[in-house]
Design a protein around this motif. Structure first.
Motif, PDB file in Angstrom:
ATOM      1  N   THR A 175       1.904   0.399  -3.329  1.00  0.00           N
ATOM      2  CA  THR A 175       3.207   0.102  -3.721  1.00  0.00           C
ATOM      3  C   THR A 175       3.897   0.962  -4.582  1.00  0.00           C
ATOM      4  O   THR A 175       3.363   1.470  -5.590  1.00  0.00           O
ATOM      5  CB  THR A 175       3.118  -1.370  -4.645  1.00  0.00           C
ATOM      6  OG1 THR A 175       2.181  -2.252  -3.600  1.00  0.00           O
ATOM      7  CG2 THR A 175       4.332  -2.046  -4.677  1.00  0.00           C
ATOM      8  N   GLY A 181       8.551   0.004  -1.701  1.00  0.00           N
ATOM      9  CA  GLY A 181       7.922   0.201  -0.602  1.00  0.00           C
ATOM     10  C   GLY A 181       6.424  -0.620  -0.850  1.00  0.00           C
ATOM     11  O   GLY A 181       5.907  -0.583  -1.752  1.00  0.00           O
ATOM     12  N   HIS A 182       6.022  -0.777   0.309  1.00  0.00           N
ATOM     13  CA  HIS A 182       4.576  -1.480   0.083  1.00  0.00           C
ATOM     14  C   HIS A 182       3.883  -1.260   1.631  1.00  0.00           C
ATOM     15  O   HIS A 182       4.449  -1.194   2.424  1.00  0.00           O
ATOM     16  CB  HIS A 182       4.672  -2.905  -0.210  1.00  0.00           C
ATOM     17  CG  HIS A 182       3.401  -3.621  -0.118  1.00  0.00           C
ATOM     18  ND1 HIS A 182       2.534  -3.428  -1.256  1.00  0.00           N
ATOM     19  CD2 HIS A 182       2.878  -4.418   0.663  1.00  0.00           C
ATOM     20  CE1 HIS A 182       1.445  -4.237  -1.019  1.00  0.00           C
ATOM     21  NE2 HIS A 182       1.465  -4.768   0.067  1.00  0.00           N
ATOM     22  N   ALA A 183       2.608  -0.805   1.543  1.00  0.00           N
ATOM     23  CA  ALA A 183       1.823  -0.665   2.582  1.00  0.00           C
ATOM     24  C   ALA A 183       0.285  -0.943   2.379  1.00  0.00           C
ATOM     25  O   ALA A 183      -0.114  -0.916   1.237  1.00  0.00           O
ATOM     26  CB  ALA A 183       1.777   0.963   3.024  1.00  0.00           C
ATOM     27  N   ARG A 221      -1.902   1.711  -6.766  1.00  0.00           N
ATOM     28  CA  ARG A 221      -2.602   1.726  -5.494  1.00  0.00           C
ATOM     29  C   ARG A 221      -4.093   1.012  -5.732  1.00  0.00           C
ATOM     30  O   ARG A 221      -4.717   1.145  -6.845  1.00  0.00           O
ATOM     31  CB  ARG A 221      -3.113   3.156  -5.240  1.00  0.00           C
ATOM     32  CG  ARG A 221      -4.192   3.368  -4.232  1.00  0.00           C
ATOM     33  CD  ARG A 221      -4.543   4.605  -4.042  1.00  0.00           C
ATOM     34  NE  ARG A 221      -5.747   4.828  -3.176  1.00  0.00           N
ATOM     35  CZ  ARG A 221      -6.081   5.611  -2.289  1.00  0.00           C
ATOM     36  NH1 ARG A 221      -5.259   6.643  -2.430  1.00  0.00           N
ATOM     37  NH2 ARG A 221      -7.099   5.526  -1.414  1.00  0.00           N
ATOM     38  N   LEU A 266       2.907   5.910   6.058  1.00  0.00           N
ATOM     39  CA  LEU A 266       3.854   4.757   5.547  1.00  0.00           C
ATOM     40  C   LEU A 266       3.370   5.012   3.990  1.00  0.00           C
ATOM     41  O   LEU A 266       4.496   4.973   3.244  1.00  0.00           O
ATOM     42  CB  LEU A 266       3.612   3.672   5.833  1.00  0.00           C
ATOM     43  CG  LEU A 266       4.389   2.455   5.275  1.00  0.00           C
ATOM     44  CD1 LEU A 266       6.062   2.817   5.574  1.00  0.00           C
ATOM     45  CD2 LEU A 266       4.191   1.088   5.936  1.00  0.00           C
ATOM     46  N   ALA A 267       2.390   4.919   3.580  1.00  0.00           N
ATOM     47  CA  ALA A 267       1.913   5.066   2.085  1.00  0.00           C
ATOM     48  C   ALA A 267       2.520   6.331   1.515  1.00  0.00           C
ATOM     49  O   ALA A 267       2.863   6.350   0.268  1.00  0.00           O
ATOM     50  CB  ALA A 267       0.371   5.049   1.948  1.00  0.00           C
ATOM     51  N   VAL A 269       6.380   6.003   0.852  1.00  0.00           N
ATOM     52  CA  VAL A 269       6.357   5.088  -0.274  1.00  0.00           C
ATOM     53  C   VAL A 269       6.426   5.876  -1.501  1.00  0.00           C
ATOM     54  O   VAL A 269       7.283   5.810  -2.321  1.00  0.00           O
ATOM     55  CB  VAL A 269       5.568   3.920  -0.142  1.00  0.00           C
ATOM     56  CG1 VAL A 269       5.401   3.085  -1.343  1.00  0.00           C
ATOM     57  CG2 VAL A 269       5.834   2.885   1.009  1.00  0.00           C
ATOM     58  N   ALA A 283      -3.534  -0.897   4.502  1.00  0.00           N
ATOM     59  CA  ALA A 283      -4.570  -0.230   5.405  1.00  0.00           C
ATOM     60  C   ALA A 283      -5.811  -0.998   5.282  1.00  0.00           C
ATOM     61  O   ALA A 283      -6.359  -1.337   4.300  1.00  0.00           O
ATOM     62  CB  ALA A 283      -4.538   1.134   5.211  1.00  0.00           C
ATOM     63  N   THR A 314      -0.712   5.834  10.823  1.00  0.00           N
ATOM     64  CA  THR A 314       0.792   5.250  10.593  1.00  0.00           C
ATOM     65  C   THR A 314       0.534   4.792   9.145  1.00  0.00           C
ATOM     66  O   THR A 314       1.650   4.951   8.402  1.00  0.00           O
ATOM     67  CB  THR A 314       0.850   4.301  11.696  1.00  0.00           C
ATOM     68  OG1 THR A 314       0.806   4.629  12.860  1.00  0.00           O
ATOM     69  CG2 THR A 314       2.313   3.644  11.544  1.00  0.00           C
ATOM     70  N   THR A 315      -0.278   3.996   8.843  1.00  0.00           N
ATOM     71  CA  THR A 315      -0.407   3.480   7.532  1.00  0.00           C
ATOM     72  C   THR A 315      -0.570   4.670   6.242  1.00  0.00           C
ATOM     73  O   THR A 315       0.279   4.304   5.441  1.00  0.00           O
ATOM     74  CB  THR A 315      -1.771   2.529   7.195  1.00  0.00           C
ATOM     75  OG1 THR A 315      -1.595   1.592   8.317  1.00  0.00           O
ATOM     76  CG2 THR A 315      -1.832   1.899   5.897  1.00  0.00           C
ATOM     77  N   ALA A 335      -4.191  -0.782  -0.781  1.00  0.00           N
ATOM     78  CA  ALA A 335      -2.654  -1.133  -0.742  1.00  0.00           C
ATOM     79  C   ALA A 335      -2.067  -0.425  -1.679  1.00  0.00           C
ATOM     80  O   ALA A 335      -2.375   0.166  -2.769  1.00  0.00           O
ATOM     81  CB  ALA A 335      -2.553  -2.759  -1.291  1.00  0.00           C
TER      82      ALA A 335
END
Length: 178
Positions: free
Chosen positions: A47, A32-34, A63, A8-9, A12, A36, A4-5, A45
């Motif tokens: 962004t 966006g930001h994720a 990153r 999402l990344a 983004v 894990a 999932t992460t 992380a």
């Protein structure tokens, strides 16, 4: 990193890239930001952001990853384009290790709407004993063809700089400020 992460990344970063596709009707921004978390106490992380409007467009991303043992590294980049035709971009990376060593490198470039341009790149590193070494080189050309090329380095605490200016014909001229 769980799926999932990771997804999402990816969204983004993909959304950031897609937002900069030229389209006369596309105005607005996206961000966006994720984050894990890993099993060993580390994390990643990601962004990203992008915007487009009547004055131009930009996109940027970052990153950062840690491993839970005190080691961290990261990368970042950005690109901007003005409505007048000027562009600018930069990228960089860094690391910090648990033993105290660290470093950074980066570069940037700009192209003015009237023909001027500049580029720079460099790096610096500190080893576990605290010794610092690095260098940077820079070049710039004005719209009239005059140019500057220079470099600066630091080795074992000694800083050295050299720089040369030339005119459009390639002849050496005095640099401003020297």
């Amino acid at each position: 990193m769980n799926r999932t992460t990771l997804l999402l990344a990816a969204l983004v970063l993909t959304g950031t890239s897609a937002a900069t596709i030229p389209d006369a009707s596309a105005q607005g921004r996206i961000r966006g930001h994720a984050v894990a978390h890993t099993g060993d106490g580390g994390r990643t992380a990601v962004t990203g952001a992008a915007a487009r409007g009547e004055r131009g467009a930009y996109t940027r991303g970052r990153r950062v990853t840690s491993d839970g043992q005190g080691n961290v590294n990261g990368r970042s980049g950005a690109y901007a384009a003005g409505a007048n035709g000027g562009t600018a971009q930069r990228q960089g990376s860094f690391y910090r290790n648990a033993d105290g060593s660290a470093g950074r490198q980066g570069s940037a470039a700009i192209n003015g709407p009237n023909g001027g341009s500049a580029t720079t790149s460099g790096s610096i590193a500190r080893d576990a004993e605290g010794n610092v070494n690095g260098s940077r080189s820079t070049s710039a050309t004005g719209k009239n063809g005059n140019s500057y090329s220079g470099s600066t380095s630091v080795q074992n605490g000694v800083v050295t700089h050299t720089g040369t200016c030339t005119n459009a014909a390639g002849e050496t001229i005095a640099c401003r400020g020297n």
